[in-house]
Design an enzyme around this catalytic site. Structure first.
Site, PDB file in Angstrom:
ATOM      1  N   THR A 147       0.839  -1.202   0.000  1.00 49.93           N
ATOM      2  CA  THR A 147       0.000   0.000   0.000  1.00 49.93           C
ATOM      3  C   THR A 147       0.876   1.256   0.000  1.00 49.93           C
ATOM      4  O   THR A 147       0.379   2.360   0.138  1.00 49.93           O
ATOM      5  CB  THR A 147      -0.918   0.025   1.246  1.00 49.93           C
ATOM      6  OG1 THR A 147      -0.096  -0.142   2.408  1.00 49.93           O
ATOM      7  CG2 THR A 147      -1.936  -1.093   1.208  1.00 49.93           C
ATOM      8  N   ALA A 181       5.425   6.410   9.002  1.00 49.51           N
ATOM      9  CA  ALA A 181       4.274   5.960   8.231  1.00 49.51           C
ATOM     10  C   ALA A 181       4.639   6.044   6.764  1.00 49.51           C
ATOM     11  O   ALA A 181       5.663   6.634   6.391  1.00 49.51           O
ATOM     12  CB  ALA A 181       3.073   6.840   8.533  1.00 49.51           C
ATOM     13  N   LYS A 182       3.760   5.457   5.949  1.00 46.14           N
ATOM     14  CA  LYS A 182       4.061   5.428   4.523  1.00 46.14           C
ATOM     15  C   LYS A 182       4.116   6.830   3.922  1.00 46.14           C
ATOM     16  O   LYS A 182       4.667   7.045   2.869  1.00 46.14           O
ATOM     17  CB  LYS A 182       3.042   4.542   3.812  1.00 46.14           C
ATOM     18  CG  LYS A 182       3.211   3.110   4.323  1.00 46.14           C
ATOM     19  CD  LYS A 182       2.445   2.053   3.610  1.00 46.14           C
ATOM     20  CE  LYS A 182       2.944   0.699   4.122  1.00 46.14           C
ATOM     21  NZ  LYS A 182       2.163  -0.440   3.822  1.00 46.14           N
ATOM     22  N   ARG A 183       3.554   7.800   4.657  1.00 44.66           N
ATOM     23  CA  ARG A 183       3.576   9.174   4.114  1.00 44.66           C
ATOM     24  C   ARG A 183       4.929   9.867   4.334  1.00 44.66           C
ATOM     25  O   ARG A 183       5.182  10.922   3.785  1.00 44.66           O
ATOM     26  CB  ARG A 183       2.439  10.000   4.724  1.00 44.66           C
ATOM     27  CG  ARG A 183       2.551  10.145   6.212  1.00 44.66           C
ATOM     28  CD  ARG A 183       1.452  10.979   6.822  1.00 44.66           C
ATOM     29  NE  ARG A 183       1.619  10.942   8.256  1.00 44.66           N
ATOM     30  CZ  ARG A 183       1.124  10.022   9.042  1.00 44.66           C
ATOM     31  NH1 ARG A 183       0.366   9.078   8.553  1.00 44.66           N
ATOM     32  NH2 ARG A 183       1.351  10.045  10.352  1.00 44.66           N
TER      33      ARG A 183
END
Ligand code: GLU
Length: 288
Positions: free
Chosen positions: A12, A255-257
């Site tokens: 994701t 986080a992926k952000r």
């Protein structure tokens, strides 16, 4: 016994320093023991997973030197495995279809808020109130025949009663008393996918012969219900090693952000694979 570990990312987003650390832990444990390190793509959440991320994650692992053994297993290619195991649970009356919409569940939870103890809570908030557990079998059939959407849930009270003790061992924490009711009647197959993360991860760890599950400590609550499923399905329980999560300088979890801490951007900025590995280990050392 050969040590078999795995890294099981959900595609994701890009691999960041935190997930690279997770991969490094699993890889190191397998290599130190002369065992096997597997990679599994957990893409059952079809709305959020992307093939581009899968490709990028595998590329980053290779660049980091974290070579894996055998083929990569992609969960979306194996839905029939999860369906078969779900049916085994269904045959024992441990599973029921749930027709509730999210809004309906929220209304029911709000309505029970005034009850003496309020709605029961799990690690992620209020638990599903069990509404559809009480729907009669004929009515279930009628709704399914009418084309109503449904997910499948575990009847957790019944499951826990048949499973017996669900204790497991975490390497660092020692024996942990199993809490099979921790997540209530959790979802085994979603409305849009014929499995859920919890079912797929448990089935795959068994099918792939994983002996040591290394994973972030944020997933520790889920381990309780994975062990419950292992007991119900007659699987062996692996050893667990839940590791700390890497946080940024302010203590916030990566986080992926956090684009600047993706392996891709570190690579593009000229950092070497060995440096990324060192940085991940150093960051984890600060958390431990
Ligand atoms: N797929 C999960 C994730 O990316 C990890 C699963 C696991 O280690 O069991 O968070």
């Amino acid at each position: 016994m050969t040590v078999v570990t795995r890294f099981a990312p959900s595609p994701t987003g890009l691999l960041h320093l935190g997930s690279a650390y997770s991969a490094l832990v699993a890889w190191t444990r397998a290599r130190e023991a002369g065992g096997r390190f597997l990679v599994r793509i957990e893409d059952t959440d079809i709305r959020r997973c992307r093939r581009e991320y899968e490709t990028a994650i595998l590329q980053d692992l290779k660049w980091l030197g974290l070579n894996w053994d055998g083929e990569v297993r992609r969960q979306s290619d194996h839905f029939s495995d999860y369906g078969r195991e779900l049916n085994r649970l269904g045959d024992r009356g441990l599973v029921y279809p749930c027709f509730c919409s999210r809004a309906k569940i929220e209304r029911e939870i709000a309505a029970s808020a005034s009850a003496p103890h309020g709605p029961p809570h799990g690690p992620d908030g209020p638990l599903y109130p069990g509404t559809c557990r009480h729907v009669a079998p004929v009515e279930r059939k009628r709704r399914i025949a009418a084309g109503r959407e449904f997910c499948m849930r575990l009847d957790s009270a019944r499951a826990a009663a048949t499973a017996g003790p669900c204790d497991f061992v975490d390497e660092g924490r020692g024996r942990i008393e199993g809490r099979p009711l921790l997540m209530g009647d959790f979802v085994l197959a979603r409305k849009d996918t014929p499995t859920s993360y919890h079912l797929a991860v448990t089935v795959d760890d068994q099918l792939q012969g994983v002996t040591l599950v290394t994973r972030g400590e944020d997933i520790l609550p889920s381990t309780h219900i994975h062990v419950l499923l292992q007991r119900l399905l007659g699987y062996a329980t692996p050893l667990y090693a839940h590791h700390p999560l890497i946080t940024d300088a302010t203590g916030r979890r990566l986080a992926k952000r956090d684009r600047d801490l993706t392996v891709q951007s570190l690579r593009e900025s000229g950092v070497s694979p060995a440096d990324v590995r060192r940085r991940a280990l150093a960051a984890a050392g600060r958390q431990a």
